[in-house]
Design a protein around this motif. Structure first.
Motif, PDB file in Angstrom:
ATOM      1  N   UNK A 290       0.864  -1.187   0.000  1.00 65.93           N
ATOM      2  CA  UNK A 290       0.000   0.000   0.000  1.00 65.93           C
ATOM      3  C   UNK A 290       0.902   1.240   0.000  1.00 65.93           C
ATOM      4  N   UNK A 291       0.834   2.032  -1.064  1.00 62.82           N
ATOM      5  CA  UNK A 291       1.719   3.202  -1.182  1.00 62.82           C
ATOM      6  C   UNK A 291       1.617   4.120   0.043  1.00 62.82           C
ATOM      7  N   UNK A 292       0.403   4.253   0.576  1.00 67.42           N
ATOM      8  CA  UNK A 292       0.195   5.168   1.700  1.00 67.42           C
ATOM      9  C   UNK A 292       0.941   4.701   2.955  1.00 67.42           C
ATOM     10  N   UNK A 293       1.327   3.421   2.979  1.00 66.61           N
ATOM     11  CA  UNK A 293       1.973   2.892   4.182  1.00 66.61           C
ATOM     12  C   UNK A 293       3.435   2.525   3.929  1.00 66.61           C
ATOM     13  N   UNK A 294       3.956   3.002   2.823  1.00 69.55           N
ATOM     14  CA  UNK A 294       5.343   2.679   2.475  1.00 69.55           C
ATOM     15  C   UNK A 294       6.319   3.621   3.183  1.00 69.55           C
ATOM     16  N   UNK A 295       7.428   3.074   3.643  1.00 71.22           N
ATOM     17  CA  UNK A 295       8.495   3.916   4.229  1.00 71.22           C
ATOM     18  C   UNK A 295       9.151   4.714   3.105  1.00 71.22           C
ATOM     19  N   UNK A 296       9.823   5.823   3.453  1.00 70.01           N
ATOM     20  CA  UNK A 296      10.404   6.666   2.391  1.00 70.01           C
ATOM     21  C   UNK A 296      11.484   5.983   1.565  1.00 70.01           C
TER      22      UNK A 296
END
Ligand SMILES: Cc1ncc(COP(=O)(O)O)c(C=O)c1O
Length: 379
Positions: A290-296
C-alpha cells in the motif's frame, strides 16, 4: 561528504547494506588507533575505551529517548533479536505462546523455530494484502499465556510500515503480560523510533543498515525489563551480553545513530522516481503493498512474467545494483520469499527492490531511471 565511490555503479540496494559514512569511518579508525584498551581494564587505556563505549551508548539512547543503560550492544540485528526472543522464553518456568508476523526477517522466524522446538507454541500473524499486520486481527490471536509478539517496524523487502503503536495499544489493553519485540533494523535513522512512543518493550537495531559498521547492533529495552545473557562469560553490557566489547564497532554505531540515514522526504522523492521509472517502462508492473503505508526509503515493484534474477543481472551489467529480496536469500535457489508469498504476490511475478541512499544526486537518479528503462526493455 559522501563515501568514496568504489566504481561508477549506482547503488540502490541499501536495504541489504549501506556504505559507511566517512564520519563513521573516521570515528572507527580513531577508536582502533586510540581506544584499543579493554573497557574493563582499570588503567588509563581501559578507562578511555570505556568512555568511548559510554559516549556511543548515550548517542544511541538519545535517538530512542531511553536511559543509556537500556541499550545492550550486540554483534548485530540478528543477535539482538535472538537475545530478546530466547531470553524472554528462558525467563519463563514453562512453555508459552509466541506470535510472529508472517513478514519477519529470518533472524526472527528461524529463532522462533528454535522456541517451537523447545516446546513453545509459535503462531504466525498473517498480513493483509496491504503488506501490513491488522492490529485487530492480531488481537484475536492473543492468549492468556502469550509471552511475546514480534512485529517489525519497516519490512526489509516491501518497505511497508507496520502499525506498531496500535499493536502496542491492543497488547496493553487486553494482554499486558505479553512483550512486544520490534525489529527496527530498517526503520531506525529514517522514521521516528522513540521506544516509548512506539510502545515497544524491545527494539533491535543494526549498524550496517545505517551507514555504520557491520557486526554491531543493539537491543534496547523498556524500563524495568531484564533478560538473561544467551551465554556465559564476563559481566559486560550490564551482565546481559558477555564478551569484550567491540569498541570500534560500537563507536561507529554511535556516530551512525546520531547522523541517521538522511532527509526522509529526499529519500522518498528518490524512491518514488525509481518506482515511477519502472512502472512507466513496463506495462503491467505494479508497486507491492500500500503506497500510503510505504516507508520513504524502500519499495518493491512486481513485474508479471519477468524473472527477477535476469533483470538484476542485466542492471548490474549496466551499472545499477539492486536486488529482489532479502540479501540472505538472494544467492540461494530462486524461491519466492516468505514475505512476498504472505502478500499474495504470485510466484511468476519477479520483484525488484529499490532502496536509494542519501548521496544520490539528480544526475545519478536520471541515469538510474534510464538504465532501469533500458534493462526492462531488454529483459
Ligand atoms: C529487517 C532486518 N532484521 C534483521 C536483520 C539482521 O541484521 P544483521 O545483519 O545486523 O544481523 C536484517 C538484515 O538483513 C534486516 O533487514
Amino acid at each position: 561528504m559522501q563515501p568514496a565511490a568504489r566504481s561508477e555503479a549506482i547503488y540502490l540496494d541499501n536495504a541489504a547494506t549501506t556504505a559507511p559514512d566517512p564520519r563513521v569511518i573516521a570515528a572507527v579508525h580513531d577508536a582502533l588507533v586510540q581506544c584499543w584498551g579493554n573497557p574493563s581494564s582499570s588503567h588509563q587505556l581501559g578507562l578511555e575505551a570505556e568512555r568511548a563505549v559510554r559516549v556511543a551508548r548515550e548517542r544511541v539512547a538519545a535517538r530512542l529517548e531511553v536511559a543509556p543503560e537500556r541499550v545492550t550492544f550486540t554483534s548485530g540485528g540478528t543477535e539482538a533479536l535472538a537475545l530478546a526472543l530466547l531470553g524472554t522464553a528462558r525467563q519463563r518456568p514453562r512453555p508459552g505462546h509466541v506470535l510472529v508476523s508472517a513478514i519477519e526477517h529470518a533472524a526472527v522466524q528461524r529463532t522462533a523455530e528454535q522456541l517451537r522446538a523447545a516446546g513453545h507454541t509459535v503462531e504466525t500473524i498473517p498480513v493483509e494484502h496491504s503488506g501490513c499486520v491488522d492490529p485487530d486481527r492480531l488481537a484475536g490471536l492473543l492468549r492468556a499465556d502469550t509471552l511475546l509478539v514480534a512485529v517489525m517496524h519497516v519490512n526489509n523487502e516491501t518497505g511497508m510500515v507496520q502499525p506498531i503503536e496500535a499493536i502496542a495499544e491492543r497488547l496493553r489493553r487486553s494482554h499486558p503480560q505479553a512483550r512486544l519485540l520490534v525489529d527496527a533494523v530498517q526503520s531506525f535513522g529514517v522514521l521516528p523510533t522513540r521506544l516509548g512512543a512506539l510502545g515497544a518493550h524491545w527494539l533491535a537495531l543494526s549498524g550496517h543498515k545505517l551507514h555504520g559498521p557491520k557486526g554491531v547492533g543493539c537491543l534496547v529495552a523498556a524500563p524495568g525489563l531484564a533478560l538473561p545473557p544467551l551465554w556465559g562469560g564476563g559481566p559486560q553490557e550490564h551482565g546481559r551480553r558477555p564478551g569484550t566489547e567491540n569498541v570500534p564497532g560500537i563507536v561507529g554505531l554511535g556516530v551512525a545513530a546520531e547522523l541517521g540515514k538522511g532527509d526522509p522526504s529526499a529519500l522518498e522523492r528518490a524512491t518514488d522516481r525509481l518506482v515511477e521509472a519502472v512502472l512507466t517502462a513496463r506495462p503491467g508492473a505494479y508497486a507491492v503493498g500500500d503506497r500510503a503505508r510505504r516507508a520513504p526509503h524502500i519499495a518493491a515493484v512486481a513485474l508479471p512474467g519477468l524473472r527477477a534474477d535476469t533483470l538484476i543481472n542485466r542492471l548490474a551489467e549496466l551499472g545499477v545494483y539492486a536486488s529482489s529480496q532479502s540479501a540472505c536469500r538472494s544467492r540461494g535457489p530462486a524461491v519466492q520469499s516468505h514475505v512476498l508469498a504472505a502478500l499474495g504476490v504470485p510466484t511468476g511475478h519477479g520483484v525488484l527492490r529499490l532502496a536509494p541512499h542519501r548521496w544520490l544526486d539528480d544526475a545519478q537518479l536520471d541515469r538510474a531511471c534510464a538504465v532501469l528503462a533500458r534493462a526492462l526493455r531488454e529483459c
